[in-house]
Write a protein that holds these residues in place. Structure first.
Motif, PDB file in Angstrom:
ATOM      1  N   TYR A   1      70.131  63.085 -27.325  1.00 24.44           N
ATOM      2  CA  TYR A   1      69.182  62.237 -28.041  1.00 24.44           C
ATOM      3  C   TYR A   1      69.606  62.025 -29.484  1.00 24.44           C
TER       4      TYR A   1
ATOM      5  N   ASP B   1      70.203  59.909 -23.354  1.00 24.67           N
ATOM      6  CA  ASP B   1      69.462  60.022 -22.103  1.00 24.67           C
ATOM      7  C   ASP B   1      68.241  59.107 -22.137  1.00 24.67           C
ATOM      8  N   ALA B   2      68.036  58.352 -21.063  1.00 24.54           N
ATOM      9  CA  ALA B   2      66.946  57.377 -21.023  1.00 24.54           C
ATOM     10  C   ALA B   2      65.578  58.045 -21.055  1.00 24.54           C
ATOM     11  N   HIS B   3      65.458  59.212 -20.433  1.00 20.21           N
ATOM     12  CA  HIS B   3      64.163  59.905 -20.404  1.00 20.21           C
ATOM     13  C   HIS B   3      63.794  60.411 -21.792  1.00 20.21           C
TER      14      HIS B   3
ATOM     15  N   ALA C   1      64.736  59.345 -24.549  1.00 24.45           N
ATOM     16  CA  ALA C   1      64.554  58.242 -25.494  1.00 24.45           C
ATOM     17  C   ALA C   1      63.120  57.740 -25.524  1.00 24.45           C
ATOM     18  N   GLN C   2      62.337  58.103 -24.502  1.00 24.65           N
ATOM     19  CA  GLN C   2      60.975  57.588 -24.412  1.00 24.65           C
ATOM     20  C   GLN C   2      59.915  58.656 -24.605  1.00 24.65           C
TER      21      GLN C   2
ATOM     22  N   ARG D   1      62.981  55.562 -28.744  1.00 21.70           N
ATOM     23  CA  ARG D   1      63.212  54.149 -28.448  1.00 21.70           C
ATOM     24  C   ARG D   1      62.505  53.242 -29.455  1.00 21.70           C
TER      25      ARG D   1
ATOM     26  N   TYR E   1      71.984  52.322 -25.701  1.00 20.15           N
ATOM     27  CA  TYR E   1      71.925  52.399 -24.243  1.00 20.15           C
ATOM     28  C   TYR E   1      71.258  53.705 -23.795  1.00 20.15           C
ATOM     29  N   GLY E   2      70.364  53.563 -22.844  1.00 16.45           N
ATOM     30  CA  GLY E   2      69.752  54.726 -22.207  1.00 16.45           C
ATOM     31  C   GLY E   2      70.349  54.902 -20.825  1.00 16.45           C
TER      32      GLY E   2
ATOM     33  N   GLU F   1      63.411  63.665 -15.789  1.00 13.22           N
ATOM     34  CA  GLU F   1      64.161  64.516 -16.717  1.00 13.22           C
ATOM     35  C   GLU F   1      64.347  65.925 -16.168  1.00 13.22           C
TER      36      GLU F   1
ATOM     37  N   LEU G   1      67.847  49.886 -24.952  1.00 12.78           N
ATOM     38  CA  LEU G   1      66.724  50.624 -25.527  1.00 12.78           C
ATOM     39  C   LEU G   1      66.081  49.928 -26.717  1.00 12.78           C
TER      40      LEU G   1
ATOM     41  N   LYS H   1      63.709  53.067 -13.975  1.00 13.61           N
ATOM     42  CA  LYS H   1      64.503  54.279 -14.128  1.00 13.61           C
ATOM     43  C   LYS H   1      64.939  54.840 -12.777  1.00 13.61           C
TER      44      LYS H   1
END
Length: 437
Positions: free
Chosen positions: A43, A74-76, A78-79, A92, A109-110, A117, A185, A196
């Motif tokens: 992150y 990591d996309a998770h 990031a939120q 994000r 980018y995520g 997660e 993102l 996701k």
């Protein structure tokens, strides 16, 4: 078996000894960047340090409009905010804010490695700036960059190699951008669970077979580097290399891990190494040096039980192999520095092989997360002086454990952790937790 590798010389490697030095080098190279900046981390946090790094990146982009800047997280993560900060909208929101404020474009980018997660995250590490790789297990926030009073110690290596920097960037471009699995993102619309889930399915299929692609160069150089990546317990190149390094050891092993919960395969190889006479030094964080540790008993919650579980695993391991501790063949050093935390990972084998990695060397890293690492083979020990300096710096805050009795037992714990451990043990949930920690 000889590994494919990229050759470098001693002067191409700098070992940094503190998060402050790491941050200074990071910012300095951002200012000097001419062609590309590719950042990969779990992150990039919405806090003072995160905003300082982003401000520097946008300033560099304005100064050099052709500069290719891409950030992979990591996309998770990031939120959402940090644990215990549920009111945050997530990192994000900061990315979108910076993108809207500036006229130049930076790619955020995520990557969703798994649908949730808990089941696995993007845990790749490495910052490429032009032809330099800054490698550390650290993410980007206040504590990792020692923005205020407290810090989280990691290992920090700066490696100059055009071939290495290129292959790190190619891995990200080919497997995440060109494949279409990277999630933008900077959009103000949150990533949906369905999105996701779809992206993680595609990503998982890609990363399980992906590896670093590079042409072997400088084969006669004194130091040879091989990058590895791996996700999942099967056909995982990084996991295999960890076991192989321990298996091939003949004299000494130094192992760094923030959380003492080694995978069975690693424990097995360490045990065999002890039995054939290899000296093993393990440097691990005290439970109070864990990022999960909660000092205030009134604020204690379920997540705070993790350091206590790790400590009991450590105690049992020491008790089992006390004879090797007594003989001096097995050395355990416990790191503690007031309210600071410990996040070091990696292996040094026979003082000639150095594995730098973001992997925590625990079951979660072994079977769930997407991890990477660098093996530096140094048969003439040109890196040894730098490593010894690094080790001495780390050991300023360690104490030797000569008996398992020096580690707290459950009855020594405060009431809340003690009662929770008892309940978890009775329900056998602790066994399940150890697989995800």
């Amino acid at each position: 078996m000889k590994l494919p590798s990229i050759g470098i010389e001693q002067q191409d490697v700098d070992v940094l000894l503190s998060p402050t030095a790491y941050k200074e080098i990071f910012l300095d190279h951002i200012k000097q960047a001419k062609t590309r900046i590719y950042i990969t981390a779990l992150y990039l946090q919405d806090d003072e340090a995160g905003r300082e790094i982003l401000t520097a990146l946008y300033r560099a982009k304005v100064q050099t409009p052709t500069l290719d800047i891409s950030i992979f997280v990591d996309a998770h993560r990031a939120q959402r905010g940090l644990i215990g900060q549920k009111t945050q909208l997530g990192n994000r929101a900061m990315y979108a804010e910076f993108a809207q404020k500036h006229q130049v474009n930076i790619n955020f980018y995520g990557i969703a490695v798994k649908p949730k997660e808990l089941l696995g995250v993007l845990h790749l590490k490495g910052i490429v700036i032009d032809d330099m790789l800054l490698y550390s297990g650290a993410s980007i926030n206040n504590v990792y960059l020692h923005q205020h009073n407290n810090y989280r110690l990691d290992r920090y290596y700066l490696i100059r190699s055009t071939a290495l920097a290129k292959c790190f960037c190619q891995y990200l471009v080919i497997n995440f951008i060109e494949s279409g699995v990277a999630i933008r993102l900077t959009d103000t619309i949150p990533i949906t669970k369905k999105q996701k889930k779809i992206q993680s399915k595609k990503t998982r299929a890609i990363v399980k077979r992906a590896d670093y692609q590079f042409a072997e160069v400088n084969k006669t150089s004194a130091i040879q580097i091989t990058p590895f990546a791996g996700c999942g317990s099967r056909r995982n190149q990084l996991n295999h290399q960890v076991c192989q390094l321990i298996k091939d050891s003949t004299e000494s092993i130094v192992l760094f891990t923030p959380y003492f919960n080694l995978p069975r395969a690693v424990t097995k190889q360490l045990t065999l190494a002890l039995k054939r006479g290899v000296k093993i030094t393990v440097i691990v964080g005290d439970k109070t040096a864990s990022d999960f540790y909660i000092a205030d008993p009134e604020r204690f919650s379920l997540i705070g039980i993790i350091p206590y579980i790790y400590e009991q695993i450590l105690r049992k391991f020491l008790k089992r192999w006390q004879k090797f501790v007594n003989s001096g063949q097995l050395v355990f050093k416990l790191w503690q520095d007031e309210g600071n935390s410990y996040h070091l990972k990696g292996l040094v084998v026979d003082e000639t092989k150095h594995l730098l990695t973001g992997s925590n060397l625990n079951p979660r890293a072994w079977g769930l997360d997407l991890e990477n690492g660098l093996l530096l083979q140094d048969p003439t020990q040109q890196l040894l002086a730098g490593f010894q300096q690094e080790l001495a710096s780390i050991c300023q805050h360690t104490r030797d454990i000569t008996s398992y009795k020096q580690i707290d037992s459950q009855r020594d714990y405060p009431l809340k952790p003690r009662k929770l451990l008892a309940r978890l043990s009775m329900s056998k949930v602790d066994r399940l937790l150890k697989r995800f920690l």
